[in-house]
Design an enzyme around this catalytic site. Structure first.
Site, mmCIF file in Angstrom:
data_model
loop_
_atom_site.group_PDB
_atom_site.id
_atom_site.type_symbol
_atom_site.label_atom_id
_atom_site.label_comp_id
_atom_site.label_asym_id
_atom_site.label_seq_id
_atom_site.Cartn_x
_atom_site.Cartn_y
_atom_site.Cartn_z
ATOM 1 N N LYS A 188 2.337 2.665 2.296
ATOM 2 C CA LYS A 188 2.397 3.425 3.541
ATOM 3 C C LYS A 188 2.347 2.450 4.715
ATOM 4 O O LYS A 188 1.712 1.401 4.639
ATOM 5 C CB LYS A 188 1.270 4.460 3.641
ATOM 6 C CG LYS A 188 -0.106 3.869 3.558
ATOM 7 C CD LYS A 188 -1.187 4.914 3.730
ATOM 8 C CE LYS A 188 -2.543 4.194 3.709
ATOM 9 N NZ LYS A 188 -3.680 5.040 3.685
ATOM 10 N N LYS A 204 0.821 -1.228 0.000
ATOM 11 C CA LYS A 204 0.000 0.000 0.000
ATOM 12 C C LYS A 204 0.847 1.267 0.000
ATOM 13 O O LYS A 204 0.335 2.374 0.069
ATOM 14 C CB LYS A 204 -0.931 0.020 1.231
ATOM 15 C CG LYS A 204 -1.905 -1.140 1.289
ATOM 16 C CD LYS A 204 -2.973 -0.862 2.343
ATOM 17 C CE LYS A 204 -3.889 -2.054 2.527
ATOM 18 N NZ LYS A 204 -4.851 -1.881 3.623
#
Lengths: 151, 151
Positions: B55, B53
């Site tokens: 992050k 993702k």
């Protein structure tokens, strides 16, 4: 005296942004009631939190309550009352033990006063803080989120 | 064939900032396995989330795992592997059913490929989204926190 089968332990809190510190507190609270403990948790209403802490929780009360009730350690989670008072809580839940967290000195005093005034037999179980874990409080979580955005 | 006593249902996810949407997903996943279901949850490692993702999660992996395991509906929660692959997961957990959330199309495809390639018998249970509740996703919670600070 008829011996009750269950030892009712009562714990309370806001439980905003549920984290491991909350779960450990509830687990210790239940332990205080021994093998036959039943843990009832009062989840503070949005309005009560706003009145007491001067800010509204992030998560709405219904979701905070449902999430607390989905924990294995919790037998029942109920929303507090708009006109919250420890006396009323004791009257309705009839707990054998009230668990008080490390940051709940205010509640502890109220319980002590209620015990004195109403001459009820009720044990207070003071629950210590756990090995300081990273992000074991809702405000630390909020701070970390804000920091991660400002980076 | 020896009939297994338990139907192993496998679900996976990041479970950052645990909320009711997560719990409802896990409850539906377990239901897919019927009365004798055992729900095993793989909680994604920080490194895997970062890779997929781009992050890092707010809550560290150990706390995300422990919080998921403290839910009544969950029988076992384990951290994923650094070199995560669905094939490896299937090999180790040997699930009868893999539950896939409404936002897990990627995982669904990987499972379908694994089923084809390895010729294994495995059911995919697609779990729908729940009545759109307020704050039923981690990113909505993050947004609300940021808004409440900027006010």
């Amino acid at each position: 005296m008829v011996k009750k089968y269950k030892t009712i332990v009562l714990a309370s809190g806001t439980f905003d942004l549920l984290h491991l510190g909350h779960v450990r507190f509830l687990e210790e609270a239940k332990k205080a009631g021994g093998e036959n403990a039943e843990l009832v948790v009062i989840v503070a209403r949005d309005s009560t939190v706003k009145k007491r802490k001067r800010k509204k929780p992030i998560m709405p009360e219904d979701q905070r309550r449902a999430l607390v009730e989905s924990l294995r350690v919790v037998d029942e989670a109920i929303l507090g009352w708009e006109d919250f008072s420890i006396e009323k809580v004791i009257e309705r839940i009839k707990p054998d033990i009230i668990a008080v967290g490390h940051d709940q000195d205010g509640i502890e005093k109220e319980v002590q006063n209620a015990i004195k005034e109403k001459k009820i037999s009720l044990e207070i179980a003071k629950i210590g803080r756990f090995g300081k874990q990273e992000l074991d409080s809702s405000s630390k979580i909020v701070r970390k989120i804000i920091e991660s955005v400002n980076k």
